[in-house]
Design an enzyme around this catalytic site. Structure first.
Site, PDB file in Angstrom:
ATOM      1  N   GLU A  41       0.890  -1.138  -0.063  1.00  0.00           N
ATOM      2  CA  GLU A  41      -0.190  -0.144  -0.069  1.00  0.00           C
ATOM      3  C   GLU A  41       1.026   1.273   0.057  1.00  0.00           C
ATOM      4  OE1 GLU A  41      -3.288   0.590  -0.435  1.00  0.00           O
ATOM      5  OE2 GLU A  41      -3.499  -1.861  -0.652  1.00  0.00           O
ATOM      6  N   CYS A 200     -12.400   2.902 -14.964  1.00  0.00           N
ATOM      7  CA  CYS A 200     -12.646   4.336 -14.708  1.00  0.00           C
ATOM      8  C   CYS A 200     -11.340   5.081 -14.618  1.00  0.00           C
ATOM      9  CB  CYS A 200     -13.524   4.404 -13.178  1.00  0.00           C
ATOM     10  SG  CYS A 200     -14.180   5.908 -13.350  1.00  0.00           S
ATOM     11  N   CYS A 207     -16.539   2.724 -19.796  1.00  0.00           N
ATOM     12  CA  CYS A 207     -18.066   2.891 -19.314  1.00  0.00           C
ATOM     13  C   CYS A 207     -18.594   1.640 -19.831  1.00  0.00           C
ATOM     14  CB  CYS A 207     -18.768   4.036 -19.604  1.00  0.00           C
ATOM     15  SG  CYS A 207     -17.946   5.602 -18.713  1.00  0.00           S
ATOM     16  N   CYS A 210     -18.131  -1.070 -17.689  1.00  0.00           N
ATOM     17  CA  CYS A 210     -18.409  -0.917 -16.085  1.00  0.00           C
ATOM     18  C   CYS A 210     -19.671  -1.376 -15.478  1.00  0.00           C
ATOM     19  CB  CYS A 210     -18.241   0.606 -15.956  1.00  0.00           C
ATOM     20  SG  CYS A 210     -18.474   0.968 -14.188  1.00  0.00           S
ATOM     21  N   CYS A 216     -24.582   5.538 -13.117  1.00  0.00           N
ATOM     22  CA  CYS A 216     -23.504   6.429 -12.912  1.00  0.00           C
ATOM     23  C   CYS A 216     -23.852   7.635 -13.578  1.00  0.00           C
ATOM     24  CB  CYS A 216     -22.172   5.947 -13.630  1.00  0.00           C
ATOM     25  SG  CYS A 216     -20.923   7.229 -13.814  1.00  0.00           S
TER      26      CYS A 216
HETATM   27  S1  SF4 Z   1     -19.850   4.142 -15.621  1.00  0.00           S
HETATM   28 FE1  SF4 Z   1     -18.981   5.837 -14.411  1.00  0.00          FE
HETATM   29  S2  SF4 Z   1     -17.816   4.665 -12.978  1.00  0.00           S
HETATM   30 FE2  SF4 Z   1     -18.053   3.384 -14.622  1.00  0.00          FE
HETATM   31  S3  SF4 Z   1     -16.244   3.729 -15.748  1.00  0.00           S
HETATM   32 FE3  SF4 Z   1     -17.959   5.248 -16.415  1.00  0.00          FE
HETATM   33  S4  SF4 Z   1     -17.545   6.986 -15.466  1.00  0.00           S
HETATM   34 FE4  SF4 Z   1     -16.488   5.618 -14.367  1.00  0.00          FE
END
Ligand code: SF4
Length: 356
Positions: A41, A200, A207, A210, A216
């Site tokens: 970390e 992200c 996205c 994601c 989002c």
């Molecule tokens: S949907 Fe939102 S959280 Fe997901 S990658 Fe795109 S901007 Fe990031």
């Protein structure tokens, strides 16, 4: 703002995605040893995974446990950090190991609040250690996670500002409060880090892949490029120095840096405010600085300033006495074992090869 339904579901979606797509074979994963987790970390702060891996493995080979690290001299530790930058991390790591041995019986405290009291460990790092080592249910907020939460919740303002950061922490706490009681904290914590690193990302996020895309806020409003908002512009000052590469008989003159300051505890080349001061120092030792010794100036950027470095290569047939107590003549073949800042190593490497 993301819907309550979306927030309630956030942790589970992150976990499921992490198990399918996240990183599961990094050298510091699949362990509950807080020493190894802590080391990773700290190394990963401000530094990419690919850069950290060889440093992490080399460090563990030399300092396999807390006691070995606490027993070592700082002088032995710094070479294993040289090149990673942000050297206060290494000094704090060493100090923290000693505090753990003297005040905590050689063990990490059992919760993130107590871990955050240790030198060099902030709230997010303490939570990550506690989540990975003990499964503690506490949120993290590193750079990657800030980006995910800022976009998911559509948070305005630069995340480095106290008020914005406070808002992000409370959203992270809310996401955890709404998560199931049996949440897998390792998968969740790692999943948030991986989402920020893999999907992200800065610039254009992926996205379409994601797991949070459906709720989002940044995606809904097309604000992925605008969020997180950048640091309000401030100009970084420029500083200048002349750096002396004084060498001869396969040795080079190095100077130990004070503990505080940008290269604290490392060995560097003697630095002067101007070429004139460099020349005066050399003349006072009976050394002539030839005009041909001047090398191309280059810039090294620190967090708070840009340093313009004008190197001067000066050869001396006779090794003169060190004129400062912090100086020492060092054989070129030993340079690989010495903690040098990256730009100094870059300057000395070609010379080392030539002298070898
Ligand atoms: S949907 Fe939102 S959280 Fe997901 S990658 Fe795109 S901007 Fe990031």
């Amino acid at each position: 703002m993301a819907s309550t339904l979306g927030i309630a579901d956030l942790a589970m979606r992150v976990c499921a995605w992490q198990r399918r797509q996240g990183r599961r074979h990094l050298p510091w994963q699949n362990t509950r040893d807080p020493y190894r987790i802590w080391l990773s970390e700290i190394m990963l702060q401000q530094t990419q995974v690919g850069t950290v891996i060889p440093y992490y493995l080399r460090f563990l080979e030399r300092f396999p446990d807390l006691q070995t690290l606490a027993d070592a001299d700082q002088e032995d530790v710094m070479p294993y950090w040289a090149g990673l930058g942000y050297y206060a991390r290494a000094r704090n790591l060493h100090r923290c190991a000693q505090v753990l041995v003297t005040d905590h019986g050689g063990r990490f405290p059992a919760d993130s609040l107590a871990i955050a009291e240790l030198p060099g460990i902030g709230r997010s790092t303490a939570s990550a250690i506690a989540a990975f080592a003990y499964g503690e249910r506490s949120p993290i907020m590193d750079g990657n996670v800030k980006r995910v939460f800022t976009r998911f919740f559509g948070v305005r303002g630069y995340p480095g500002l106290r008020a914005v950061e406070k808002r992000l922490w409370s959203l992270a706490e809310a996401a955890l409060e709404l998560a199931p009681v049996d949440l897998d904290m390792t998968a969740y914590t790692q999943g948030l880090m991986d989402l920020g690193a893999q999907l992200c990302t800065r610039g254009i996020p992926k996205c379409e892949a994601c797991p949070l895309a459906g709720d989002c806020e940044a995606k809904r409003l097309g604000l992925q490029r605008e969020l997180p908002e950048p640091r309000p512009r401030r100009s970084i000052p420029d500083r200048h120095c002349a750096m002396l590469i004084l060498h001869g008989n396969n040795h080079v003159l190095l100077e130990k840096q004070p503990q505080t300051g940008v290269w604290g505890g490392l060995w560097s080349l003697p630095r002067f405010d101007s070429p004139q001061m460099l020349e005066q120092a050399c003349i006072s030792q009976g050394i002539v600085v030839p005009d041909s010794g001047r090398m191309a100036t280059f810039v090294h950027t620190f967090t708070h300033f840009r340093l313009h470095i004008e190197p001067w290569l000066v050869e001396t047939p006779q090794r003169v006495a060190e004129w400062l107590p912090e100086q020492t003549w060092t054989p070129f073949e030993q340079l690989t074992h010495i903690a040098l800042p990256a730009p100094v190593r870059m300057l000395l490497e070609p010379l080392s090869e030539r002298e070898a």
